[in-house]
Design a protein around this motif. Structure first.
Motif, PDB file in Angstrom:
ATOM      1  N   VAL A   1       0.752  -1.098   0.004  1.00 33.97           N
ATOM      2  CA  VAL A   1       0.124   0.029   0.026  1.00 33.97           C
ATOM      3  C   VAL A   1       0.859   1.220  -0.064  1.00 33.97           C
ATOM      4  CG1 VAL A   1      -1.823   1.168   1.115  1.00 33.97           C
ATOM      5  CG2 VAL A   1      -1.559  -1.169   1.311  1.00 33.97           C
ATOM      6  N   VAL A   2       0.618   2.195  -0.909  1.00 35.33           N
ATOM      7  CA  VAL A   2       1.458   3.409  -0.984  1.00 35.33           C
ATOM      8  C   VAL A   2       0.680   4.652  -0.788  1.00 35.33           C
ATOM      9  CG1 VAL A   2       2.782   5.037  -2.179  1.00 35.33           C
ATOM     10  CG2 VAL A   2       3.066   2.392  -2.376  1.00 35.33           C
ATOM     11  N   ALA A   3       0.461   5.341   0.037  1.00 34.52           N
ATOM     12  CA  ALA A   3      -0.476   6.333   0.240  1.00 34.52           C
ATOM     13  C   ALA A   3       0.114   7.663   0.700  1.00 34.52           C
ATOM     14  CB  ALA A   3      -1.334   6.193   1.771  1.00 34.52           C
ATOM     15  N   PHE A   4      -0.556   8.923   0.402  1.00 37.63           N
ATOM     16  CA  PHE A   4      -0.140  10.150   0.422  1.00 37.63           C
ATOM     17  C   PHE A   4      -0.019  10.527   2.066  1.00 37.63           C
ATOM     18  CE2 PHE A   4       0.431  14.699   0.053  1.00 37.63           C
ATOM     19  CZ  PHE A   4      -0.640  15.309   0.636  1.00 37.63           C
ATOM     20  N   LYS A   5       1.002  11.209   2.207  1.00 35.11           N
ATOM     21  CA  LYS A   5       1.346  11.358   3.535  1.00 35.11           C
ATOM     22  C   LYS A   5       1.195  12.950   3.783  1.00 35.11           C
ATOM     23  CE  LYS A   5       4.806  10.931   7.274  1.00 35.11           C
ATOM     24  NZ  LYS A   5       6.112  10.398   7.611  1.00 35.11           N
ATOM     25  N   GLY A   6      -0.176  13.395   4.130  1.00 36.21           N
ATOM     26  CA  GLY A   6      -0.528  14.448   4.255  1.00 36.21           C
ATOM     27  C   GLY A   6      -0.924  14.925   5.837  1.00 36.21           C
TER      28      GLY A   6
ATOM     29  N   VAL B   1       4.345  11.764  -2.568  1.00 38.04           N
ATOM     30  CA  VAL B   1       4.395  10.484  -3.049  1.00 38.04           C
ATOM     31  C   VAL B   1       3.956  10.040  -4.425  1.00 38.04           C
ATOM     32  CG1 VAL B   1       1.729   9.809  -2.417  1.00 38.04           C
ATOM     33  CG2 VAL B   1       3.707   8.071  -2.226  1.00 38.04           C
ATOM     34  N   TRP B   2       3.399  10.969  -4.965  1.00 40.24           N
ATOM     35  CA  TRP B   2       3.107  10.910  -6.779  1.00 40.24           C
ATOM     36  C   TRP B   2       4.243  11.101  -7.508  1.00 40.24           C
ATOM     37  CZ3 TRP B   2       1.395  14.928  -3.685  1.00 40.24           C
ATOM     38  CH2 TRP B   2       2.009  16.121  -3.737  1.00 40.24           C
ATOM     39  N   GLU B   3       5.182  11.717  -7.030  1.00 45.07           N
ATOM     40  CA  GLU B   3       6.682  11.671  -7.645  1.00 45.07           C
ATOM     41  C   GLU B   3       7.038  10.107  -7.758  1.00 45.07           C
ATOM     42  OE1 GLU B   3       7.947  14.364  -8.931  1.00 45.07           O
ATOM     43  OE2 GLU B   3       7.285  16.201  -8.073  1.00 45.07           O
ATOM     44  N   GLN B   4       6.957   9.475  -6.751  1.00 40.30           N
ATOM     45  CA  GLN B   4       7.474   8.256  -6.628  1.00 40.30           C
ATOM     46  C   GLN B   4       6.701   7.272  -7.446  1.00 40.30           C
ATOM     47  OE1 GLN B   4       7.651   7.923  -2.507  1.00 40.30           O
ATOM     48  NE2 GLN B   4       9.509   8.920  -2.181  1.00 40.30           N
ATOM     49  N   LEU B   5       5.385   7.377  -7.499  1.00 40.46           N
ATOM     50  CA  LEU B   5       4.274   6.631  -8.159  1.00 40.46           C
ATOM     51  C   LEU B   5       4.411   6.660  -9.443  1.00 40.46           C
ATOM     52  CD1 LEU B   5       1.333   6.720  -5.522  1.00 40.46           C
ATOM     53  CD2 LEU B   5       2.775   4.638  -6.191  1.00 40.46           C
ATOM     54  N   ARG B   6       4.529   7.813  -9.974  1.00 39.53           N
ATOM     55  CA  ARG B   6       4.860   7.969 -11.567  1.00 39.53           C
ATOM     56  C   ARG B   6       5.606   7.154 -12.315  1.00 39.53           C
ATOM     57  NH1 ARG B   6       2.972  12.645 -13.993  1.00 39.53           N
ATOM     58  NH2 ARG B   6       2.855  13.657 -11.858  1.00 39.53           N
TER      59      ARG B   6
ATOM     60  N   PRO C   1      -2.732   8.512  -4.225  1.00 45.08           N
ATOM     61  CA  PRO C   1      -1.712   9.068  -4.788  1.00 45.08           C
ATOM     62  C   PRO C   1      -1.634  10.592  -4.159  1.00 45.08           C
ATOM     63  CG  PRO C   1      -3.207   8.631  -6.381  1.00 45.08           C
ATOM     64  CD  PRO C   1      -3.651   7.923  -5.167  1.00 45.08           C
ATOM     65  N   GLY C   2      -2.787  10.935  -3.674  1.00 42.42           N
ATOM     66  CA  GLY C   2      -2.981  12.300  -3.074  1.00 42.42           C
ATOM     67  C   GLY C   2      -3.106  12.969  -4.298  1.00 42.42           C
ATOM     68  N   TRP C   3      -2.839  14.521  -4.525  1.00 40.24           N
ATOM     69  CA  TRP C   3      -3.363  15.553  -5.335  1.00 40.24           C
ATOM     70  C   TRP C   3      -2.635  15.606  -6.585  1.00 40.24           C
ATOM     71  CZ3 TRP C   3       0.076  19.418  -5.190  1.00 40.24           C
ATOM     72  CH2 TRP C   3       0.592  19.582  -4.065  1.00 40.24           C
ATOM     73  N   GLY C   4      -1.391  14.966  -6.538  1.00 38.66           N
ATOM     74  CA  GLY C   4      -0.402  15.336  -7.656  1.00 38.66           C
ATOM     75  C   GLY C   4      -0.454  14.296  -8.760  1.00 38.66           C
ATOM     76  N   LEU C   5      -1.365  13.460  -8.722  1.00 38.34           N
ATOM     77  CA  LEU C   5      -1.513  12.567  -9.854  1.00 38.34           C
ATOM     78  C   LEU C   5      -2.836  12.410 -10.593  1.00 38.34           C
ATOM     79  CD1 LEU C   5       0.688  10.458 -10.914  1.00 38.34           C
ATOM     80  CD2 LEU C   5      -0.377   8.719  -9.788  1.00 38.34           C
TER      81      LEU C   5
ATOM     82  N   LEU D   1      16.722  14.024  -7.451  1.00 40.76           N
ATOM     83  CA  LEU D   1      17.057  12.834  -8.013  1.00 40.76           C
ATOM     84  C   LEU D   1      16.620  11.760  -6.776  1.00 40.76           C
ATOM     85  CD1 LEU D   1      20.315  13.569 -10.145  1.00 40.76           C
ATOM     86  CD2 LEU D   1      18.134  12.336 -10.809  1.00 40.76           C
ATOM     87  N   ALA D   2      17.003  12.363  -5.793  1.00 38.87           N
ATOM     88  CA  ALA D   2      16.891  11.305  -4.427  1.00 38.87           C
ATOM     89  C   ALA D   2      15.503  11.076  -4.352  1.00 38.87           C
ATOM     90  CB  ALA D   2      17.408  11.991  -3.203  1.00 38.87           C
ATOM     91  N   LEU D   3      14.359  11.942  -4.397  1.00 34.62           N
ATOM     92  CA  LEU D   3      13.168  11.878  -4.214  1.00 34.62           C
ATOM     93  C   LEU D   3      12.687  10.506  -5.181  1.00 34.62           C
ATOM     94  CD1 LEU D   3      10.400  12.694  -3.040  1.00 34.62           C
ATOM     95  CD2 LEU D   3      10.182  14.194  -5.170  1.00 34.62           C
TER      96      LEU D   3
END
Lengths: 456, 249, 330
Positions: free
Chosen positions: A54-59, A90-95, A109-113, B183-185
């Motif tokens: 599970v991956v969730a937005f940490k807000g 987290v959306w940066e990592q999910l993308r 993913p929060g509001w960024g995806l 990059l780290a992110l």
């Protein structure tokens, strides 16, 4: 350095070559066919087994609740391991994971995806079948445990793509302590609001402030409700359905003019247009402004910096006399949870989410995180003080809606927000704002590459 | 900024320029422990040092060759290194993600170190090449006459001469890598591998929702202090090198 | 012959090469086969790392510009140069580019002038200068995110430092929203950038200034040149190498400015501070149009190359070269 100029020349030849050759052999994004619904739907009845990621937005509400729930779930289901990770971005990592086809089993993913785009590209499951399966505690279907008006917001073309968990009400806030001290009362009408503003100004306080850097606060918490007020829910639906001329309707023009009036009369705290959300909200809590638009996350967001003695209470934007709309209507927003089609253990993802959305867990969330949940009956608990009024109004409301077009058409929304900023800086008149908004809607309508949604 | 880090939360926003009352040192321990900054701090140190250990020798060697042994194509190679400074990183984020996953270096410290080295080479080679070009030839010649081959000349004679330049480049790179975020992110998502900037961003974003300004500023101070320390330690060398016209192109 | 080439200074070598570019033999392998091994070996680690982790991903990235791709999944459609055609007609793109150019000219000149002034102070004698030396690179030590936050604090309309100063001096303009109003926003961001950047370029110029041989300065003074006159006629010309480095580096940095703008204004209000990279980011991540965003990046890259070329052509050759050569002949 002559070496640099030589580089320039050589690049003229090299770069095109470097681009063309690799194209023939590289792993550029494959031109796959668009598949808007996946072939097999999730049954929702698979028992939980194996690893669930599970991956969730940490807000504002963190991820500690989900992590605790994961532990509890593991204890109740042998042979299952649930990991919950999250991040404020987290959306940066999910993308990249979505692109690489390696997503988690359950994601928020929060509001960024752009999850509607994901739906378009067949990257997330439709969940209708799963909703028909039994709920966690076995009483009725899973779908029936949700408030229907909130569940609907996760649908596109009648199909359920994302599920709500906690939800937010849009509205406005005032400090009852401050108001009591000055003998002020929340007005019932817009005219009453104007009068109140004059009273507040006389006391040396700014009547209103707003989160200028993020114009959607003003739009979702004041303008859209006022449009509903004046023109009924049809006026708002027209906007969301991209009906031609919707942004130039009398309701829209009047609502925007109301903001303009407040602005020109100096009812906004000076400098509001450049404030971030924390800055504006802090100004409100410090008593420099008497009222502020915000969602019901306000308390949880500001609790650490609230000056001692500050209070906050929710209220709906005052009605416009003679409006067509439903005075009890409330605008809400949800935060989407979804199951990616390429997940390795989607059945596990659903099983865990069923647990998370069970009544007991939902009640715990309400108490711990001071927010309302989309699960029926979850607010039958000792509510934190700031939730009392929102919960009451929610249950009394006859019209629950959401300005979801903001998610459907992000480029259009950016243009509308920019136009609003310019209007607040007095560079545009309300009429000009409407023209620009309509032009943006036009552009969206005529752009075939943008998927259109329709409110049923 | 330093003063703010020892104030309790609400005082920061109500009276930002006054001295703290009471002094709230707990902000520091909060940041270090609760928010995982201590861990992130260690990660950052490991990664920065690791990257420098690879970057400086590789960069120096390449710069030396490019500066003193021109050959057909050396200009192109130099230019390619230069071009690396010209684009924003989020352009390559997705291909880089693919690459790292394919070679199984995703979310590993060594993977991030290698990526950092790659991206730092532009600036390093750019500066060190100019530096090596200004070193006097006579010494190299003398070494050759004494029977040193190219290798020995480099390691025994020229490299020690280049120490100030390498130091300066090293310090600048260290600071850049210490503060690197983007990059780290993407390449190090797991919390235990997080570097310090990620930890602070985490804290800042959580703060945005929880408004714990005190811990945030404490975190910022923790991040800045090592940088200032390194800079202070080496400031004389840095100044001397720059004054000595070491960067004449 | 290798030995011969080593005797000339690098400046002379380049001069020679330029004169005789067709006739210079390949020094590489004729005399010393071990040498080419040496070269290859020493270049290898850096080159391999760079090629794998930077060049290869970059080439792939540039390919995206020919696709319509959301950046959210692996589905894409090849559309050739359509993105570029759309870009040419995109008002927002030209608006962003305009702001970059404005920053290049206005802030660029500001930074150069300030750096030169500070550079002169840096090489002056005296104990007060030590303090300056210690402090000048301080802004560069911070990550850009911190710089942005710091300046947002300074510009804050309620409790920012700037408005406090204005208020204390009873100047008009207190309570101003520096970052929220379109006419001041870009300049406000530019000044934050200048604060951050001056230290670095001052260092470079200081190095350049101290590299000017003392005889040149003395000769100029004997000729009666003093102060600004001396600067323009003598110093400026002798700084040619440093000018190039500073100009190229500064140009590229301003063209690629992102973090400061993104955090301080997100390109607002109403695109008043939008720059190429913030617009790129918006297209890539808010609008999920990665293909188009990459096209913007390609355009960005092209502009960088063009500007660099112009600078290198404009800032001419080493004026001291000819002199060295003459000295050698006698």
């Amino acid at each position: 350095m002559s070496s640099i100029s030589k580089f320039q020349l050589s690049c003229k030849f090299l770069l095109p070559i470097l681009v063309v050759i690799p194209m023939a052999i590289s792993c550029a994004p494959g031109g796959g066919s668009t598949n808007s619904t996946s072939a097999s739907e999730l049954s929702g009845t698979e028992p939980a087994k194996g690893k669930i990621e599970v991956v969730a937005f940490k807000g504002g509400y963190g991820i500690d609740f989900y992590q605790q729930a994961a532990k509890d779930f593991q204890a109740k289901n042998s042979g299952v391991s649930v990991t919950v990770t999250g991040d404020p971005h987290v959306w940066e990592q999910l993308r990249p994971r979505m692109v690489a086809g390696d997503p988690p089993d359950l994601m928020y993913p929060g509001w960024g995806l752009d999850h509607w785009k994901l739906a378009d590209e067949g990257q997330i499951y439709t969940l209708d079948k799963a909703l028909d399966s039994p709920a966690y505690d076995g009483q009725g279907t899973w779908g029936s445990t949700f408030e229907p008006s909130i569940l609907k917001l996760g649908q596109k073309d009648g199909k359920q793509y994302v599920l709500p968990y906690f939800f937010n009400l849009q509205g406005m806030w005032f400090d009852p302590g401050v108001f009591a001290k000055h003998g002020w009362k929340i007005p019932a009408t817009f005219d009453g609001l104007l009068t109140l503003c004059n009273q507040i100004k006389a006391a040396g306080i700014a009547p209103l402030t707003f989160q200028g850097k993020y114009p959607y606060y003003l739009i979702e918490n004041m303008i859209i409700p006022w449009i509903q007020d004046i023109g009924g829910i049809e006026a708002v639906n027209d906007l969301q359905n991209l009906t031609p001329g919707a942004w130039k309707s009398p309701a829209v023009l009047q609502a925007v003019t109301m903001i303009d009036t407040l602005n020109k009369q100096g009812d906004f705290l000076k400098g509001s247009v450049g404030l971030t959300h924390t800055e504006a909200q802090t100004a409100f809590l410090q008593g420099r402004a008497a009222m502020i638009p915000c969602g019901t996350w306000l308390h949880s967001e500001m609790s650490a910096t609230m000056p001692p003695g500050a209070q906050m209470q929710y209220f709906l934007p005052p009605m416009v006399t003679g409006g067509k709309g439903d005075p009890s209507a409330i605008a809400i927003s949800i935060e989407p949870w979804m199951i990616p089609t390429k997940a390795k253990n989607p059945g596990g993802g659903i099983a865990f989410f069923k647990y998370l959305t069970s009544l007991d867990e939902a009640k715990k969330f309400v108490i711990q995180k001071a927010t309302l949940m989309s699960i029926k009956g979850s607010d039958q608990v000792q509510l934190p003080p700031t939730l009392v009024e929102p919960a009451r109004l929610f249950h009394a409301s006859k019209t629950i809606y959401s300005y979801i077009a903001r998610q459907w058409y992000p480029a259009q929304e950016t243009e509308i927000e920019n136009a609003l900023t310019s209007m607040l800086n007095q560079e545009l008149t309300p009429r000009q704002f409407c023209d620009r908004a309509e032009a943006a809607a036009d552009k969206t309508r005529n752009d075939a590459t943008i998927t259109k949604h329709h409110l049923s | 900024m330093f003063i703010s880090s020892i104030k309790p939360g609400y005082e920061i926003v109500s009276s930002p320029w006054s001295l703290p009352n009471p002094v709230h040192l707990i902000n520091y321990s909060k940041a270090w422990n609760e928010n995982g900054l201590g861990h992130a701090f260690t990660n950052s140190i490991l990664i920065c040092v690791g990257a420098l250990i690879i970057l400086l020798p590789a960069g120096a060697m390449a710069a030396y060759v490019l500066a003193r042994y021109p050959f057909k194509g050396s200009q192109i190679i130099f230019g390619t290194f230069l071009g690396g400074m010209m684009f924003p990183f989020f352009l390559v984020m997705v291909p880089l993600f693919f690459l790292m996953t394919q070679i199984h270096l995703f979310d590993t410290k060594i993977g991030l170190i290698l990526v950092y080295v790659g991206f730092s080479l532009s600036f390093t080679v750019f500066v060190l090449t100019g530096f090596f070009q200004t070193l006097p030839n006579e010494l190299a010649e003398a070494a050759m006459l004494d029977g040193c081959n190219d290798h020995a000349t480099f390691w025994k004679v020229m490299l020690p001469l280049a120490k100030p330049g390498i130091l300066v480049v090293g310090v600048f790179n260290a600071i850049g890598l210490w503060n690197e975020y983007g990059l780290a992110l993407v390449l190090m998502p797991s919390p235990q591998n997080r570097t310090l900037p990620l930890g602070i961003a985490n804290l800042a974003s959580t703060q945005q929702y929880g408004s714990d300004w005190g811990a945030l500023f404490a975190g910022l101070v923790i991040a800045v202090v090592p940088v200032l320390a390194v800079y202070w330690l080496f400031r004389n060398e840095i100044h001397r090198t720059m004054m000595a016209g070491a960067l004449k192109g | 012959m290798d030995k011969d080439s080593i005797r000339f200074s690098p400046a002379e070598q380049t001069a020679l090469k330029r004169a005789d570019s067709h006739k210079n033999p390949r020094r590489k392998s004729k005399r010393n086969p071990g040498r080419s091994m040496f070269i290859a070996l020493y270049l290898a680690p850096a080159l391999i790392l760079y090629a794998v982790f930077v060049v290869w991903p970059l080439i792939q990235a540039f390919q995206f510009s020919m696709y319509r791709w959301s950046g959210l999944s692996n589905q894409s459609t090849m559309i050739g140069l359509d993105n570029f055609r759309a870009l040419a007609h995109d008002d927002h793109f030209w608006n962003a580019l305009k702001h970059n150019i404005w920053l290049e000219i206005v802030i660029g000149v500001l930074v150069v002038i300030l750096s030169l002034v500070v550079a002169h102070a840096l090489i002056a004698k005296g104990s007060s200068v030590k303090w300056l030396r210690g402090v000048i690179l301080f802004p560069q030590m911070m990550s850009l995110i911190v710089v942005a936050i710091l300046w947002m604090f300074i510009y804050n309309p309620q409790f920012g430092l700037l408005n406090a100063i204005f208020g204390a001096l009873h100047m008009p303009g207190d309570q101003k929203t520096w970052l929220g109003k379109p006419d001041t926003a870009l300049a406000a961001v530019g000044i934050a950038f200048a604060w951050y950047a001056v230290g670095f370029y001052a260092m470079l110029f200081a190095a350049g200034l101290s590299g000017i041989p003392a005889e040149v300065n003395e000769a100029a003074e004997l000729d009666g040149a003093v102060g600004l006159q001396k600067f323009f006629k003598v110093t400026w010309a002798n700084l040619w190498a440093m000018k190039r480095i500073v100009a190229v580096h500064l140009t590229i940095t301003v063209l690629n400015v992102f973090v400061l703008v993104f955090i301080m204004t997100s390109g607002g209000p109403d695109r008043a501070t939008d720059v190429l990279l913030t617009y790129l980011y918006e297209r890539a991540f808010t609008d999920s149009n990665f293909g188009y965003a990459t096209a913007i990046a390609v355009a960005n890259f092209a502009v960088a190359m063009v500007l660099t070329l112009i600078i290198l052509k404009a800032i001419g050759r080493d004026p001291t070269e000819a002199r060295d050569f003459k000295r050698l002949k006698t």
